[in-house]
Design a protein around this motif. Structure first.
Motif, PDB file in Angstrom:
ATOM      1  N   LYS A  12     -47.796  78.699  79.658  1.00  0.00           N
ATOM      2  CA  LYS A  12     -47.694  77.280  79.367  1.00  0.00           C
ATOM      3  C   LYS A  12     -49.096  76.680  79.243  1.00  0.00           C
ATOM      4  O   LYS A  12     -49.936  76.866  80.119  1.00  0.00           O
ATOM      5  CB  LYS A  12     -46.927  76.564  80.477  1.00  0.00           C
ATOM      6  CG  LYS A  12     -46.754  75.078  80.253  1.00  0.00           C
ATOM      7  CD  LYS A  12     -45.940  74.443  81.372  1.00  0.00           C
ATOM      8  CE  LYS A  12     -45.774  72.944  81.143  1.00  0.00           C
ATOM      9  NZ  LYS A  12     -44.966  72.310  82.217  1.00  0.00           N
ATOM     10  N   THR A  70     -53.212  71.983  78.733  1.00  0.00           N
ATOM     11  CA  THR A  70     -53.454  70.664  78.161  1.00  0.00           C
ATOM     12  C   THR A  70     -52.238  70.231  77.356  1.00  0.00           C
ATOM     13  O   THR A  70     -51.416  71.054  76.948  1.00  0.00           O
ATOM     14  CB  THR A  70     -54.701  70.666  77.255  1.00  0.00           C
ATOM     15  OG1 THR A  70     -54.557  71.700  76.260  1.00  0.00           O
ATOM     16  CG2 THR A  70     -55.952  70.933  78.061  1.00  0.00           C
ATOM     17  N   SER A  71     -52.125  68.942  77.116  1.00  0.00           N
ATOM     18  CA  SER A  71     -50.935  68.384  76.497  1.00  0.00           C
ATOM     19  C   SER A  71     -50.874  68.686  74.999  1.00  0.00           C
ATOM     20  O   SER A  71     -51.847  69.123  74.397  1.00  0.00           O
ATOM     21  CB  SER A  71     -50.900  66.868  76.722  1.00  0.00           C
ATOM     22  OG  SER A  71     -52.047  66.258  76.155  1.00  0.00           O
ATOM     23  N   PHE A  72     -49.717  68.447  74.421  1.00  0.00           N
ATOM     24  CA  PHE A  72     -49.499  68.622  72.991  1.00  0.00           C
ATOM     25  C   PHE A  72     -50.271  67.538  72.243  1.00  0.00           C
ATOM     26  O   PHE A  72     -50.276  66.380  72.666  1.00  0.00           O
ATOM     27  CB  PHE A  72     -47.999  68.503  72.690  1.00  0.00           C
ATOM     28  CG  PHE A  72     -47.608  68.905  71.299  1.00  0.00           C
ATOM     29  CD1 PHE A  72     -47.240  70.205  71.017  1.00  0.00           C
ATOM     30  CD2 PHE A  72     -47.611  67.974  70.269  1.00  0.00           C
ATOM     31  CE1 PHE A  72     -46.881  70.576  69.734  1.00  0.00           C
ATOM     32  CE2 PHE A  72     -47.256  68.329  68.985  1.00  0.00           C
ATOM     33  CZ  PHE A  72     -46.890  69.642  68.717  1.00  0.00           C
ATOM     34  N   TRP A  91     -47.851  63.893  65.372  1.00  0.00           N
ATOM     35  CA  TRP A  91     -49.073  64.338  66.053  1.00  0.00           C
ATOM     36  C   TRP A  91     -50.047  65.046  65.105  1.00  0.00           C
ATOM     37  O   TRP A  91     -51.055  65.600  65.552  1.00  0.00           O
ATOM     38  CB  TRP A  91     -48.711  65.274  67.208  1.00  0.00           C
ATOM     39  CG  TRP A  91     -48.055  64.560  68.357  1.00  0.00           C
ATOM     40  CD1 TRP A  91     -46.727  64.447  68.604  1.00  0.00           C
ATOM     41  CD2 TRP A  91     -48.726  63.864  69.400  1.00  0.00           C
ATOM     42  NE1 TRP A  91     -46.512  63.728  69.749  1.00  0.00           N
ATOM     43  CE2 TRP A  91     -47.731  63.352  70.270  1.00  0.00           C
ATOM     44  CE3 TRP A  91     -50.075  63.613  69.706  1.00  0.00           C
ATOM     45  CZ2 TRP A  91     -48.036  62.617  71.403  1.00  0.00           C
ATOM     46  CZ3 TRP A  91     -50.375  62.873  70.844  1.00  0.00           C
ATOM     47  CH2 TRP A  91     -49.359  62.378  71.677  1.00  0.00           C
ATOM     48  N   MET A 110     -42.165  72.128  77.527  1.00  0.00           N
ATOM     49  CA  MET A 110     -42.079  70.671  77.438  1.00  0.00           C
ATOM     50  C   MET A 110     -40.760  70.291  76.791  1.00  0.00           C
ATOM     51  O   MET A 110     -40.176  71.061  76.028  1.00  0.00           O
ATOM     52  CB  MET A 110     -43.248  70.090  76.632  1.00  0.00           C
ATOM     53  CG  MET A 110     -43.298  70.565  75.185  1.00  0.00           C
ATOM     54  SD  MET A 110     -44.639  69.835  74.200  1.00  0.00           S
ATOM     55  CE  MET A 110     -44.083  68.150  74.071  1.00  0.00           C
TER      56      MET A 110
END
Length: 293
Positions: free
Chosen positions: A180, A183-185, A214, A261
């Protein structure tokens, strides 16, 4: 106005069920010529063909398939009534015929039928088909209900679908256990390979819309519109995928895969579709009630 001759209909039902005129005549203790005459009389009264010849075989026409569906309901209920009147007993078991969309999650289907498993007086059969085949089978009374992840609505007054929402499953990004991103998407997902639903599916449309917001372009290694195949690809390729976690619940439980997520406000919906009938099997009514709300 001519009325339906149930004696002729019963002969048709036996021939259509057995698929063999000779065997049906033997069981009914009539000659083949007499049996053929009875079926012709039924066709004439209905002003339609019920069988077509294919070599030495009799094959049901499209109308014949529909008539067979109704005849199954009529005579199976008649046999139950006869048993009740003669012996004072209910039928030994109730039969439920379930059509399922061939691309649906097998885990969801298994969860849906779970209440039937330990009922000794219930027998059920599962038939995987494409959507058009399922709807035709439902209209022709070949199925008592169908399970699908696409809502079905009536498109004219003659189409009497009844659609019940069974569940809404959130869509999630799933990948190998322990990988995983920290850091975020989308930053943590740069360079990741993906196995995704095909572009024809609602799931892929939702994911593509999410990525577009995004400005993220996924590196798509493979696509599949079958949930069982997508599950295998996610398990064996090491790539990321997007699907409802229920599809890979066994792999998540074993630690093979991990939910990375959940996509915001994106769901896959599951429906049970039936047609309006005057008689509805009690076991079907009870099953749908357990999944309502």
């Amino acid at each position: 106005m001519s009325r339906l001759n149930y004696h002729h209909l019963h002969y048709f039902w036996r021939v259509a069920t057995l698929g063999n005129l000779t065997e049906a005549a033997r069981q009914l203790h009539v000659s083949q010529s007499a049996l053929s005459a009875q079926i012709r009389a039924l066709e004439e009264s209905m002003e339609t063909k019920l069988f077509e010849r294919s070599g030495r075989r009799l094959v049901l026409t499209a109308t014949g398939q529909r008539v067979l569906g109704y005849a199954n309901d009529i005579f199976s209920r008649g046999e139950e009534l006869e048993s009740l009147l003669r012996h004072g007993v209910e039928p030994e078991y109730q039969q439920l015929r379930i059509g399922v969309l061939s691309t649906m999650s097998r885990n969801f289907i298994e969860g849906f039928i779970a209440p039937l498993i330990n009922q000794p007086k219930v027998r059920f059969s599962l038939h995987a088909r494409g959507m058009a085949n399922l709807l035709n089978g439902l209209a022709n009374h070949q199925f008592d209900l169908i399970l699908t992840n696409s809502n079905v609505t009536a498109d004219d007054q003659d189409t009497l679908w009844q659609s019940q929402l069974l569940a809404r499953q959130p869509l999630a990004v799933v990948g190998p256990k322990g990988q995983k991103p920290t850091t975020s998407f989308p930053q943590g997902y740069a360079g990741k390979r993906w196995v995704l639903p095909t572009t024809r599916t609602e799931l892929r449309t939702a994911f593509d819309g999410f990525c577009s917001r995004w400005n993220y372009e996924p590196d798509v290694q493979a696509e599949a519109d079958d949930m069982a195949m997508l599950r295998l690809l996610a398990r064996d390729t090491g790539a990321l995928t997007v699907l409802p976690p229920v599809v890979v619940k066994d792999e998540i439980a074993r630690g093979t895969l991990q939910e990375f997520m959940t996509l915001p406000n994106v769901y896959e919906s599951f429906y049970a579709v039936t047609v309006k009938r005057q008689f509805v099997s009690p076991v079907l009514t009870e099953l749908l009630a357990q999944h309502s709300g």
